[in-house]
Design an enzyme around this catalytic site. Structure first.
Site, PDB file in Angstrom:
ATOM      1  N   ASP A  63      49.090  39.625  49.369  1.00 48.99           N
ATOM      2  CA  ASP A  63      47.957  39.591  50.314  1.00 48.99           C
ATOM      3  C   ASP A  63      47.585  40.982  50.831  1.00 48.99           C
ATOM      4  O   ASP A  63      47.068  41.114  51.931  1.00 48.99           O
ATOM      5  CB  ASP A  63      48.254  38.673  51.516  1.00 48.99           C
ATOM      6  CG  ASP A  63      48.686  37.282  51.110  1.00 48.99           C
ATOM      7  OD1 ASP A  63      48.048  36.711  50.206  1.00 48.99           O
ATOM      8  OD2 ASP A  63      49.654  36.760  51.684  1.00 48.99           O
ATOM      9  N   HIS A 118      43.800  35.490  44.675  1.00 47.91           N
ATOM     10  CA  HIS A 118      43.024  36.690  44.980  1.00 47.91           C
ATOM     11  C   HIS A 118      41.622  36.256  45.390  1.00 47.91           C
ATOM     12  O   HIS A 118      41.072  35.310  44.827  1.00 47.91           O
ATOM     13  CB  HIS A 118      42.915  37.611  43.760  1.00 47.91           C
ATOM     14  CG  HIS A 118      44.210  38.230  43.347  1.00 47.91           C
ATOM     15  ND1 HIS A 118      44.712  39.361  43.936  1.00 47.91           N
ATOM     16  CD2 HIS A 118      45.117  37.860  42.415  1.00 47.91           C
ATOM     17  CE1 HIS A 118      45.876  39.666  43.372  1.00 47.91           C
ATOM     18  NE2 HIS A 118      46.134  38.764  42.448  1.00 47.91           N
TER      19      HIS A 118
END
Length: 338
Positions: free
Chosen positions: A13, A43
């Site tokens: 992240d 993503h």
């Protein structure tokens, strides 16, 4: 010819999707190859104001000139792959994607095992996507490979051959890593880790190239590191503190709220050493200091923003070459050639 690997410097992240998309547009690689575990990592890519959450297709898909590849070392969920190819139809992904015929296949039984295993789901905080159980079957040599699945047969090929031929022809190649170095099965905070290694050397192996082919390793760090699931987090702040700073995020795959902490220079130094990082990308600098939002010239950053970058370079020992100051691709400072 340049072969660049992008790795996550924290627990995933970090904003790799934005950095990868920027590099794919700026450097125009002929092949964008995905390494990593499998569809357990998400993503988010923003194109013309529209956000796409993906787990299988390489995040460099907006570059319509590039071939997209999924390496043999990446576990593949055919259902997720086909769904994403359809979702990204306007980017002509179906005509450009190459999935290695030796990739491991995630089946429904793997996902069910992942979700029903109390140790994985509750103690470790697994994403429930079946990657761990599939890797167990791979180690036992019972896992199906891509060549055994008819539904994805038209996308199959030899990724290693394609990537090596591109490099030998003098083309640029970009290899996408997933998750983060601190989630590595070998080097992370075991047992709160993923089911394989998540460092640059493994990503190279995932797509079938040798270590001498790698020119650049970009380690991506978020100004405020985050973590989903259980496990140590040395600089973690309270949820209230995170809210006060305006840093509230949720995982792309799990939807779970991310834990937030302060930048850890010591861990960053270890990660850069482990990956042989040649440069650093810092994301979300605008979250650290809102005055940095949208800035594209390093000299125009606030003093607070510049001080943050300088401290990272001094304490970690690697140059910061890319700085993200917002979600859009153009909201990026690029000092690689300066």
């Amino acid at each position: 010819m340049t072969c660049t690997i992008v790795v996550g410097g924290q627990w995933g992240d970090e904003g790799k999707g934005k950095i990868i998309s920027y590099l794919c547009k700026k450097d125009n690689p002929s092949i964008i190859a995905r390494g990593g575990v499998g569809p357990n990592a998400g993503h988010t890519v923003e194109v013309d104001g529209e956000k796409y959450g993906i787990r299988m297709v390489p995040t460099g898909f907006p570059n319509v000139n590039a071939k997209l590849a999924v390496g043999a070392g990446v576990l593949t969920d055919p259902e997720v792959l086909i769904k994403e190819i359809k979702m990204l139809e306007k980017f002509n992904v179906g005509e450009r994607i190459l999935v290695d015929y030796r990739c491991g296949i995630i089946e429904e039984v793997h996902k069910e095992l992942d979700k029903s295993n109390e140790h994985l789901s509750k103690e470790i905080g697994s994403t429930g996507t079946g990657c761990g159980p599939a890797n167990v079957d791979r180690a036992m040599r019972t896992l199906k490979q891509g060549k055994d699945v008819e539904s994805i047969s038209k996308y199959l090929g030899d990724v290693s051959e394609a990537v090596n031929e591109a490099l030998e022809s003098g083309d640029n190649v970009l290899i996408e890593g997933t998750q983060g170095s601190l989630l590595s099965l070998f080097y992370g905070s075991y047992p709160y880790v993923t089911s394989k290694d998540t460092n640059a050397a493994s990503f190279a192996a995932d797509v079938g190239i040798g270590p001498t082919k790698i020119d650049e390793v970009v380690a991506v760090f978020k100004s405020y590191p985050t973590r989903v699931g259980e496990g140590p987090f040395p600089t973690e702040m309270s949820l209230q503190e995170a809210e006060n700073l305006g840093v509230v995020e949720y995982g792309t795959v799990t939807g779970r709220r991310r834990r937030v902490g302060y930048f850890d220079h010591e861990l960053a130094k270890k990660v850069c050493r482990l990956n042989g990082a040649t440069q650093i990308a810092i994301t979300c600098l605008d979250k650290y200091d809102s005055d940095c939002y949208g800035i594209t010239d390093y000299e125009k950053l606030s003093e607070k923003g510049k001080a943050f970058i300088k401290e990272v370079e001094e304490k970690v020992g690697v140059k910061v070459t890319l700085i993200s100051t917002g979600p859009k691709l153009e909201q990026t400072i690029d000092v690689r050639n300066e």
